[in-house]
Design a protein around this motif. Structure first.
Motif: not given
Length: 458
Positions: A129-134, A137-142, A372-379
């Motif tokens: 959800a943080p990756i998709r919706y925020f 501010e992904r880092g803060k939500i994670l 880090i993993l979110a940065n490596l993945l395709k949507k």
């Protein structure tokens, strides 16, 4: 809770309420896994069970939960969150009610499995959800998500002890069922999304699930033939991964060395953190003869520190970058294990204060590792990629507890390796924490040497 900036491309009616609801459900989902540790002796007494029999209350739950986290992660790439959350919460609540009314042990086991089928939805969605919706501010939500997980892991045994002590272990099931009250808020605030009907690789999912299940059974229960099946199912899962048209886990994920080293180092760090939370209560009972409530109080400052540091650490991920925060958190975790290894045998108050150092690293490691993993993945592969991350975390927790238990059973040194630690029965715990420090050092070196920064994948 602070104001949350939402992604302008997705219509979120109330971002703050959405985040609060996700955190509330996640907290109960994680606590449900930890607070039953306290109740295991009571369940064994109620149904006249051997330790190997009652252990399935935890083993069965973790086994299904870890597999479910991966499956939900895969489904999250194509199925609307509203459908997944509705299904998960309803199934979890049904399992909780069955457990509360269970007339015998078999119903308790069935209830725990049903709970795991529904509850494993939450970690998968909480990290996606943080990756998709925020995204802004992904880092803060994670960081907030990870701090909730850390706090729930620490507070679970305390809450479990209070409920089981003043009421009975059956009320642990009823407490968990409270998660269902958040469903209207989640449905109201989640955006409307289309479900893309993609054929799921059921054979591949089954082979992955069997690989994990046999591995956990073999290690946690000491069943040798089960580990042989793990190898067979694992090989079949790999073959299926490369042969299937739409594989359950895309094989190219593991061709990325950054993805592999991030998974590997996170696995080691989280294994050590869960090993710490498994070992400390045993140490406090065996070395200090503390009651369940006293053990909870000793661990409480660490749980609170994890909850508080998670939000600050999440901001650092956004400001300084996930790689820098991840390296710093591993270094801090290594230092924390050295400190706790050195003070074992001293007063419980000192141990309680020193536990803050390793436990506060839990959300830092989780948030920065997930980013880090979110940065490596395709949507299009965020769900399955983060699902593998969650799977590895839960498996590492199950394995570290089982291995730590075996170590405590087999070894009883009187002199610790750490010359700063006290001698006597506390020596084995000092050595175990020092081993955790060594594993984190391996993770730190591996990430520092192998991981390479690159531009983000869109």
């Amino acid at each position: 809770m602070e104001t949350i900036k939402q992604d302008h491309q997705i219509d979120i009616k109330n971002p703050r309420m959405l985040l609060f609801s996700i955190c509330f459900v996640l907290m109960f989902s994680v606590m449900n896994g930890t607070m039953f540790n306290i109740a295991i002796p009571d369940i064994a007494e109620a149904f006249d069970l051997m330790p190997s029999e009652v252990s399935w209350v935890m083993t069965g739950y973790i086994m299904v939960y870890s597999i479910g986290a991966l499956i939900y992660g895969k489904l999250a790439d194509t199925v609307a969150f509203k459908k997944l959350i509705t299904f998960g919460l309803i199934v979890f609540s049904i399992g909780s009610l069955i457990g509360f009314l269970a007339p015998n042990y078999y119903f308790v086991l069935v209830a725990r499995v049903i709970q795991a089928i529904g509850g494993s939805m939450m970690p998968a969605i909480a990290f996606i959800a943080p990756i998709r919706y925020f995204p802004n501010e992904r880092g803060k939500i994670l960081g907030i998500i990870a701090s909730v997980m850390a706090f729930a892991s620490g507070i679970g045994p305390i809450l479990g002890g209070v409920i089981a002590g003043f009421l009975s272990w059956q009320f642990l099931f009823l407490t968990s069922a409270l998660m269902i009250v958040t469903l209207p808020f989640l449905l109201r605030n989640l955006p409307d999304e289309e479900t893309v009907h993609v054929r799921l690789d059921y054979l591949g999912a089954s082979l992955v699930g069997l690989t994990i299940a046999t591995a956990l059974i073999g290690i946690t229960l000491g069943v040798g033939w089960s580990l042989g099946l793990t190898v067979i199912f694992g090989l079949l899962a790999i073959i299926r991964m490369f042969k299937a048209k739409n594989p359950f886990i895309p094989p190219h994920l593991f061709k990325d060395r950054n993805y592999i080293v991030a998974l590997f180092t996170s696995f080691l760090a989280v294994a050590c953190l869960f090993g710490l939370m498994f070992t400390v209560p045993i140490m406090l009972r065996e070395v200090y003869s503390l009651s369940t409530m006293e053990i909870g109080l000793v661990m409480f400052p660490g749980a609170i520190s994890a909850a508080l540091i998670g939000r600050k650490g999440g901001r650092l991920v956004d400001q300084k970058g996930a790689r820098k925060v991840y390296l710093a958190s591993l270094a801090l975790l290594m230092t924390g294990f050295l400190i706790i290894s050195s003070v074992v045998g001293l007063s419980p108050l000192i141990v309680s204060l020193m536990l803050i150092f390793p436990m506060m690293c839990f959300p830092l490691v989780q948030a920065s590792g997930a980013d880090i993993l979110a940065n490596l993945l395709k949507k299009s592969e965020t769900g399955v990629g983060m699902g593998v991350f969650n799977l590895m975390n839960f498996v590492s927790g199950a394995l570290s507890g089982a291995i730590a238990g075996v170590v405590l059973d087999l070894f009883n040194p009187q002199n610790p390796v750490n010359f700063l630690a006290a001698t006597g029965e506390s020596a084995v715990y000092s050595n175990l924490f020092l081993t955790f420090m060594g594993l984190v050092l391996i993770a730190l070196i591996a990430f520092k040497v192998i991981y390479r920064e690159r531009s983000l994948i869109n």
